[in-house]
Write an enzyme that holds these catalytic residues in place. Sequence first.
Site, PDB file in Angstrom:
ATOM      1  N   ASN A 217       2.873  -3.631   7.603  1.00 20.17           N
ATOM      2  CA  ASN A 217       2.367  -4.588   8.586  1.00 20.17           C
ATOM      3  C   ASN A 217       3.601  -5.107   9.322  1.00 20.17           C
ATOM      4  OD1 ASN A 217       1.347  -6.711  10.037  1.00 20.17           O
ATOM      5  ND2 ASN A 217       0.884  -8.010   8.266  1.00 20.17           N
TER       6      ASN A 217
ATOM      7  N   LYS B 297       3.771  -6.938  11.913  1.00 21.54           N
ATOM      8  CA  LYS B 297       3.630  -8.267  12.523  1.00 21.54           C
ATOM      9  C   LYS B 297       4.192  -8.235  13.954  1.00 21.54           C
ATOM     10  CE  LYS B 297       3.767 -10.097   7.903  1.00 21.54           C
ATOM     11  NZ  LYS B 297       3.986 -11.227   7.026  1.00 21.54           N
TER      12      LYS B 297
ATOM     13  N   HIS C 217      -5.803 -11.477   8.263  1.00 17.20           N
ATOM     14  CA  HIS C 217      -4.502 -11.772   7.656  1.00 17.20           C
ATOM     15  C   HIS C 217      -4.314 -13.295   7.595  1.00 17.20           C
ATOM     16  CE1 HIS C 217      -0.198 -12.102   7.092  1.00 17.20           C
ATOM     17  NE2 HIS C 217      -0.250 -10.877   6.613  1.00 17.20           N
TER      18      HIS C 217
ATOM     19  N   GLU D 229      -1.897 -15.133   8.221  1.00 19.11           N
ATOM     20  CA  GLU D 229      -1.229 -15.731   9.389  1.00 19.11           C
ATOM     21  C   GLU D 229      -2.225 -15.952  10.519  1.00 19.11           C
ATOM     22  OE1 GLU D 229       1.904 -12.849   9.655  1.00 19.11           O
ATOM     23  OE2 GLU D 229       2.728 -13.642   7.794  1.00 19.11           O
TER      24      GLU D 229
ATOM     25  N   GLU E 191      -3.574 -10.847  -0.849  1.00 14.30           N
ATOM     26  CA  GLU E 191      -2.282 -11.372  -0.424  1.00 14.30           C
ATOM     27  C   GLU E 191      -2.210 -12.878  -0.691  1.00 14.30           C
ATOM     28  OE1 GLU E 191      -0.312  -8.615   2.631  1.00 14.30           O
ATOM     29  OE2 GLU E 191      -1.420 -10.122   3.723  1.00 14.30           O
TER      30      GLU E 191
ATOM     31  N   GLY F 295       6.131 -13.329   2.810  1.00 13.84           N
ATOM     32  CA  GLY F 295       7.378 -13.605   3.528  1.00 13.84           C
ATOM     33  C   GLY F 295       8.260 -14.629   2.837  1.00 13.84           C
TER      34      GLY F 295
ATOM     35  N   SER G  86       5.550 -10.058  -0.278  1.00  7.73           N
ATOM     36  CA  SER G  86       6.903  -9.763  -0.768  1.00  7.73           C
ATOM     37  C   SER G  86       6.963  -8.543  -1.687  1.00  7.73           C
ATOM     38  CB  SER G  86       7.513 -10.997  -1.452  1.00  7.73           C
ATOM     39  OG  SER G  86       7.587 -12.067  -0.526  1.00  7.73           O
TER      40      SER G  86
HETATM   41  P1  PGA Z   1       5.658  -9.641   3.312  1.00  2.07           P
HETATM   42  O1  PGA Z   1       4.331  -9.644   4.189  1.00  2.07           O
HETATM   43  O2  PGA Z   1       5.717  -8.296   2.612  1.00  2.07           O
HETATM   44  O3  PGA Z   1       6.784  -9.821   4.298  1.00  2.07           O
HETATM   45  O4  PGA Z   1       5.540 -10.760   2.345  1.00  2.07           O
HETATM   46  C1  PGA Z   1       3.145  -9.091   3.705  1.00  2.07           C
HETATM   47  C2  PGA Z   1       2.018  -9.331   4.679  1.00  2.07           C
HETATM   48  O5  PGA Z   1       2.001 -10.400   5.298  1.00  2.07           O
HETATM   49  O6  PGA Z   1       1.142  -8.478   4.868  1.00  2.07           O
END
Ligand code: PGA
Length: 260
Positions: free
Chosen positions: A13, A15, A100, A102, A172, A178, A218
């Site tokens: 992903n 982003k 997601h 976010e 998630e 992140g 992560s």
């Molecule tokens: P990350 O993001 O691996 O940077 O934690 C995962 C995601 O948001 O899908």
Amino acid sequence: MNRRYRHTIIAGNWKMNKTAKETKEFAEEMKKLWTVRPKWCDTVICVPACNISTATKAFKELRIAVGAENVYFEPNGAFTGEIAADMLSDLNVKYVIVGHSERRQYFGETDQTVNKKVHAVLNAGMSPIICVGESLEEREKGITDELIALQVKSALSGVSAEQVRRCVIAYEPVWAIGTGRTATAEQAGEVCKNIRSTIRTLYGARVSRSITIQYGGSMNEKNAKELLAQPDIDGGLIGGAALVPEKFLAIINAANQDQE
Ligand code: PGA
């Protein structure tokens, strides 16, 4: 992972990262590094909408499927700035991330809009990667299981047993995205097991056994192997580590290892 019943899917992903030029450079780097084709795992990278065409061309030889990071649920009309599911499938998009955290947090996505988007993606012949997850506060209150079950049920409301086979669920935990803080393999495995049991309640044992459930938050080249060793974790949705060819490839290789 349990390859007897389901696909392992490693999905990046990206982003809001990488220009078209950087997308091509990533693909070139991957071509240099990637000597052994993964036998056991499908690979996907979800890119910003403006780079879908570039990514489709650049990733073709690598056989990395291209995914989108979002979609709007209406088929067309006066929705300035939005992109419809048919527009994505027209560009050969196979997967679309829906819900997601976010998007839930910054762009007002709700369980209801997630459900509408899931239908739009399925109706356009693509696979939604449906994200669910709890915040740290919710985990500490001890309501993770109920909350995730509710998110899964809402997202799949009105989805048939035939269609649900095309869905991917990504667990998630919001507190792990992140942040460099990963759920332990046991914590992640436990929630993914509960997600499968929610699907079993909704669609029966055969369907639940065949659904791919990913972990995201992560996941990196160091912890992937342990997370993927959990029987109900069938892949990963990877943010930061998917931006770096060596790291993304190391995760793919971890997913591609032979199962004992
Ligand atoms: P990350 O993001 O691996 O940077 O934690 C995962 C995601 O948001 O899908």
